[in-house]
Write an enzyme that holds these catalytic residues in place. Structure first.
Site, PDB file in Angstrom:
ATOM      1  CG  ASP A   1      -0.342   0.086   2.526  1.00 17.92           C
ATOM      2  OD1 ASP A   1       0.908   0.104   2.583  1.00 17.92           O
ATOM      3  OD2 ASP A   1      -1.074   0.133   3.530  1.00 17.92           O
TER       4      ASP A   1
ATOM      5  CG  ASP B   1      42.284  21.368 -18.318  1.00 24.32           C
ATOM      6  OD1 ASP B   1      42.899  20.293 -18.169  1.00 24.32           O
ATOM      7  OD2 ASP B   1      41.203  21.463 -18.930  1.00 24.32           O
TER       8      ASP B   1
HETATM    9  C1  SPV Z   1      37.099  18.626 -18.490  1.00 26.29           C
HETATM   10  O1  SPV Z   1      36.144  18.648 -17.697  1.00 26.29           O
HETATM   11  O2  SPV Z   1      38.268  18.720 -18.105  1.00 26.29           O
HETATM   12  C2  SPV Z   1      36.875  18.461 -19.926  1.00 26.29           C
HETATM   13  C3  SPV Z   1      35.638  19.012 -20.528  1.00 26.29           C
HETATM   14  O3  SPV Z   1      37.741  17.968 -20.583  1.00 26.29           O
HETATM   15  S1  SPV Z   1      36.015  20.606 -21.060  1.00 26.29           S
HETATM   16  O4  SPV Z   1      36.493  21.378 -19.914  1.00 26.29           O
HETATM   17  O5  SPV Z   1      34.821  21.182 -21.638  1.00 26.29           O
HETATM   18  O6  SPV Z   1      37.076  20.500 -22.060  1.00 26.29           O
HETATM   19 MG    MG Z   2      39.603  17.887 -19.626  1.00 22.12          MG
END
Ligand code: SPV
Ligand code: MG
Length: 431
Positions: free
Chosen positions: A91, A203
């Protein structure tokens, strides 16, 4: 003998389920409609056990006469097919699954069947048992395999970035209920952008695998969901084979490598910076080397195409997709920094005309007005929210730092901070 229909997932068997089976079998032959992975996956968490495993268990439970697949979340198609005299259900669906209940009642009425609702067994249920299981954790093998199962059973696999244990816990536990459905994230994205940024580095592949694995290990410790690792360019082919084995050993499900060479810059810079796309032959050799290096059958190497990032043509992107798949890639990620997402749509739709099976991964950071449903309709299988937990936490932290400076005390920052009691109790076992 009359037929009694009971729809169930039967993943974690507990006394509450046995009680329903016992009650149901008093009314006639108990026909269990066992929900398939596909029927479940868009509505709640994927079961720990697959369909065949669950079938084997439930077939051997006393009182079950027959087990048939229930291919949809809704009971309606199977009720029409088997026309049972009785439908039996806990239920709890009066409050938890109103729509499911209403339509089941309607269709049972159509052929004069009866719905029997069994009082919910208090104190024990699948959700709380599942939480106990999650607290124990998972194994690298189970975690690794799970991504392929999710791709096969979900209309779209929803992935969110995590860069440390804490953000990992958010991806693991965030959950909302909407329209009788439970929404949560299926997997974790280990992003090179957020991993680097959280370490105060650009990065550009400056954070090496060993360093990234330290945070990844923390994520592994407090989560159970599958992980997709952003492998940047994969580095030298001779090094990539070791990366694959290391990731596999840790229970990572997939690595995505992008077809760039030289000093890698973040894709979202587009053509504002110098980015060199690798040649097809060399990148195919890297994919092949990775595929040959992996030990399990389940680990995935996904090839990321940067043509649309580097200002190259759609034809180039499509040509590369086919070449990378021929080299052994288990999936394709197509990236773009377009605001409209029209190029991603064109790529997916054109690619799907000739290839209906290879998973497509998309990262809608710039074209983020597009919904998951639309992306899925274009042909995408995996949607990655690639940086949102880091991007949301940084402004919150910076704001609190400024408020403390403005007031020479922290009282005014209280409304932006979680209570001490909550942070103390956030991590189990703190007390
Ligand atoms: C990341 O998150 O590191 C990626 C995606 O590679 S981007 O940042 O859009 O390249
Ligand atoms: Mg990346």
């Amino acid at each position: 003998m009359k037929t009694v229909y009971l729809g169930m997932t039967a993943d974690i068997i507990h006394p509450g389920l046995i009680n329903i089976i016992e009650q149901g079998s008093k009314y006639g032959d108990l026909l269990v409609g066992l929900l398939t992975d596909k029927a479940i996956a868009d509505h709640k968490r994927l079961p720990h056990l697959n369909y065949e495993q669950r079938k084997k268990i439930i077939e051997n439970v006393k009182g079950v006469v027959r087990v048939v697949p229930q291919e949809e979340w809704s009971y309606v198609p199977n009720l029409r097919k088997y026309r049972p005299e009785y439908l039996i259900h806990g239920d709890d669906w009066i409050t938890d699954n109103t729509k499911l209940r209403e339509e089941a009642y309607k269709v049972m009425e159509e052929f004069g069947g009866r719905v029997i609702e069994i009082p919910y067994t208090q104190g024990i249920n699948s959700s709380s048992l599942n939480n106990d299981i999650l607290a124990i954790g998972t194994t690298p093998e189970i975690r690794l395999r799970r991504l392929r199962r999710l791709i096969q059973s979900k209309s779209v696999v929803r992935v969110l970035e995590a860069h440390n244990g804490l953000s990992g816990i958010i991806v693991e536990t965030a959950e909302i209920k909407k329209d009788d459905r439970t929404f949560s994230f299926d997997a974790i994205w280990s992003s090179s952008l957020t991993d680097s940024t959280s370490k105060g580095k650009p990065d550009i592949e400056a954070v090496d695998l060993t360093t990234r694995l330290q945070d990844l290990n923390n994520i592994l410790e407090c989560t159970t969901k599958p992980i997709i690792y952003d492998g940047d360019t994969g580095g030298l082919m001779e090094h990539f084979v070791f990366t694959v084995r290391t990731l596999e050993r840790h229970g990572i499900s997939a690595v995505i490598i992008e077809d760039k060479t030289g000093l890698k810059k973040n894709s979202l810079f587009g053509t504002d910076v110098k980015q060199t796309q690798d040649n097809v032959e060399d990148f195919c050799a890297k994919i092949k080397a990775g595929k040959n290096a992996q030990i399990t059958e389940d680990f995935m190497i996904i090839a990321r195409i940067e043509s649309l990032i580097c200002g190259n043509s759609m034809d180039d992107a499509l040509r590369r997709a086919n070449a990378y798949i021929a080299a052994g890639a288990d999936g394709i990620m197509i990236h773009s920094k377009s605001k409209t997402g029209e190029d991603i749509k064109e790529f997916c739709q054109t690619f799907r005309k000739t290839n209906t099976t290879i998973p497509i991964v998309v990262v809608p950071t710039t074209y983020n007005h597009v919904t998951e449903t639309e992306l899925q309709q274009w042909g995408a299988n995996i949607v990655i929210y690639a940086n949102h937990l880091l991007r949301s936490s940084y402004p919150a932290m910076a704001r609190v730092a400024e408020i403390i400076l403005e007031n020479s005390r922290s009282k005014e920052a209280d409304e932006y901070c979680m209570p001490i009691k909550e942070i103390l109790e956030l991590i189990p076992g703190t007390k």
